[in-house]
Design a protein around this motif. Sequence first.
Motif, PDB file in Angstrom:
ATOM      1  N   ASN A 215      -5.818  -3.720   8.316  1.00 47.98           N
ATOM      2  CA  ASN A 215      -6.843  -2.555   7.739  1.00 47.98           C
ATOM      3  C   ASN A 215      -6.142  -2.101   6.525  1.00 47.98           C
ATOM      4  OD1 ASN A 215      -8.477  -3.362   9.970  1.00 47.98           O
ATOM      5  ND2 ASN A 215      -7.533  -1.966  11.186  1.00 47.98           N
TER       6      ASN A 215
ATOM      7  N   LYS B 135      -8.561  -7.581  -6.093  1.00 50.34           N
ATOM      8  CA  LYS B 135      -9.410  -8.677  -5.376  1.00 50.34           C
ATOM      9  C   LYS B 135      -9.759  -9.795  -5.969  1.00 50.34           C
ATOM     10  CE  LYS B 135     -13.728  -8.906  -2.773  1.00 50.34           C
ATOM     11  NZ  LYS B 135     -14.906  -7.749  -2.556  1.00 50.34           N
ATOM     12  N   SER B 136      -9.833  -9.824  -7.372  1.00 43.20           N
ATOM     13  CA  SER B 136     -10.013 -11.277  -8.145  1.00 43.20           C
ATOM     14  C   SER B 136      -8.954 -12.021  -8.165  1.00 43.20           C
ATOM     15  CB  SER B 136     -10.721 -11.035  -9.395  1.00 43.20           C
ATOM     16  OG  SER B 136      -9.758  -9.931 -10.172  1.00 43.20           O
TER      17      SER B 136
ATOM     18  N   TYR C 259       0.855  -1.181   0.085  1.00 44.00           N
ATOM     19  CA  TYR C 259       0.165   0.025  -0.082  1.00 44.00           C
ATOM     20  C   TYR C 259       0.840   1.054   0.105  1.00 44.00           C
ATOM     21  CZ  TYR C 259       0.687  -1.571   4.727  1.00 44.00           C
ATOM     22  OH  TYR C 259       1.166  -2.441   6.099  1.00 44.00           O
TER      23      TYR C 259
ATOM     24  N   ILE D 204      -6.691  -2.948  -1.289  1.00 42.04           N
ATOM     25  CA  ILE D 204      -7.573  -3.894  -2.177  1.00 42.04           C
ATOM     26  C   ILE D 204      -8.904  -3.197  -2.555  1.00 42.04           C
ATOM     27  CG2 ILE D 204      -8.807  -6.087  -2.483  1.00 42.04           C
ATOM     28  CD1 ILE D 204      -5.554  -6.272  -2.035  1.00 42.04           C
ATOM     29  N   ARG D 205      -9.512  -2.464  -1.738  1.00 40.23           N
ATOM     30  CA  ARG D 205     -10.874  -1.938  -1.980  1.00 40.23           C
ATOM     31  C   ARG D 205     -10.509  -0.823  -3.174  1.00 40.23           C
ATOM     32  NH1 ARG D 205     -12.781  -2.862   3.405  1.00 40.23           N
ATOM     33  NH2 ARG D 205     -11.676  -0.755   3.894  1.00 40.23           N
ATOM     34  N   MET D 206      -9.398  -0.180  -3.136  1.00 34.16           N
ATOM     35  CA  MET D 206      -9.217   1.018  -3.856  1.00 34.16           C
ATOM     36  C   MET D 206      -8.612   0.413  -5.204  1.00 34.16           C
ATOM     37  SD  MET D 206      -7.261   3.950  -1.811  1.00 34.16           S
ATOM     38  CE  MET D 206      -5.895   2.974  -1.243  1.00 34.16           C
ATOM     39  N   ASN D 207      -8.258  -0.801  -5.232  1.00 36.49           N
ATOM     40  CA  ASN D 207      -7.710  -1.332  -6.496  1.00 36.49           C
ATOM     41  C   ASN D 207      -8.430  -2.576  -6.747  1.00 36.49           C
ATOM     42  OD1 ASN D 207      -4.590  -0.013  -6.878  1.00 36.49           O
ATOM     43  ND2 ASN D 207      -5.149  -0.159  -5.053  1.00 36.49           N
ATOM     44  N   PRO D 208      -9.633  -2.591  -7.623  1.00 38.05           N
ATOM     45  CA  PRO D 208     -10.538  -3.708  -8.016  1.00 38.05           C
ATOM     46  C   PRO D 208     -10.087  -4.818  -8.386  1.00 38.05           C
ATOM     47  CG  PRO D 208     -11.578  -1.610  -8.696  1.00 38.05           C
ATOM     48  CD  PRO D 208     -10.118  -1.343  -8.071  1.00 38.05           C
TER      49      PRO D 208
ATOM     50  N   ASP E  48      -6.651  -4.292   3.675  1.00 42.98           N
ATOM     51  CA  ASP E  48      -8.367  -4.261   3.227  1.00 42.98           C
ATOM     52  C   ASP E  48      -8.433  -2.886   2.394  1.00 42.98           C
ATOM     53  OD1 ASP E  48      -8.605  -6.575   4.337  1.00 42.98           O
ATOM     54  OD2 ASP E  48      -9.398  -5.584   6.344  1.00 42.98           O
ATOM     55  N   ASP E  49      -8.074  -1.768   2.943  1.00 40.05           N
ATOM     56  CA  ASP E  49      -8.142  -0.386   2.002  1.00 40.05           C
ATOM     57  C   ASP E  49      -7.775  -0.301   0.702  1.00 40.05           C
ATOM     58  OD1 ASP E  49      -9.518   0.611   4.158  1.00 40.05           O
ATOM     59  OD2 ASP E  49      -8.129   1.510   5.074  1.00 40.05           O
TER      60      ASP E  49
END
Length: 371
Positions: A262, A275-276, A224, A268-272, A265-266
């Motif tokens: 944490n 996640k996959s 991150y 991964i959410r900012m970089n779609p 998590d943030d």
Amino acid sequence: MDNKDKAILEMRFKSSYEGANRYIAQNNLDGALDCLKRALENAIQLAKITVSAERDGYMIKIKNITDAIKLIQSKQHPAAGTSKQGASAKPQEKKQENTEPLPKLSVEESLAKLDELIGLGAVKNEVRDLINYLKVQQMNKEFGLPTGDQNNHLIFAGSPGTGKTTVARIIADILYSLGIIEKGQLVEVQREDLVAGYVGQTGIKTQEKVEEAMGGVLFIDEIYRLAEGGENDFGKEAVGVLLKAVEDRRGEFVTVLAGYENRMDDFIRMNPGLKSRFPNTLHFDDYTVDEMVAIFKLNCRKGGKVLSEPAEKILRARLQKMYDTRDENFGNARDVRNLFEKTCRRQANRIAGSSSITKDALMTLLPEDIA
């Protein structure tokens, strides 16, 4: 030159520069060089028709692109060694990289190393689940059954000092033993290993680390941090190169992204796209007080020290306070190791002036030694 012509030049510059980054991500240095040369021509023209801060900005871009071109050219045509005799000198031999596979450990040997680690009960269970899944996938393949699209990339989420790097090495051994990866090496990197200060260099640095990890595991700590820079930072460029490598060269290497729970998590959410590609997460819990005491005693055994009973009581109270007041900077095993080293220094100060020192005195830690 009117504003329309200037806008066209700016569009050409942006297109050439972005094209260079795409080629670098594909490890196509020839294509990147062509794009950078076109971007350089556009930047020179723009510098001639702009003024003040805008012109200064293009002058900086010209320097950065020129440096990037020189870097690529040096990789394409490395200089041969020369001597005072000139033509009679032998060319300098290029250093050969070690591409030989590492010796293999059996899965059972790797699991034994994992079980020797203090704590990490949930992680140990998750690693065994992963092994069982991979073994069944291999059986499916042998019987001609569908195996699906295997994705072995991992996220390690937890605080510092919880054994993430150690577990990554063990997983690299396991994947190598199972034939999931070809060589078994672990390549550890941080932001500083991937991000450069000049246009075009971040993609090259990142691609080099990806190539180094081929056949093994690429371990990226605190990924991150790549997104923490400002508008002109090249960290996001490194993320783009990594995502493309993960997608285009799947099955050739495994990537492990590690960091605070944490913040991971943030990120991964900012970089779609992440996640996959990284569906598997191992959670590394903070060590308990009992586990920290065990880690301190392990350091004692390695360092030839013995805790007296009164010293152990003081130690437990000290670790309990550390645990109860911990925040995101709590270092777990690292903090315990630091405490052990400070304790040894205090013991040294206590006994250094003694006229007669016994082996027992050198080994024994007393309450007053606990830092």
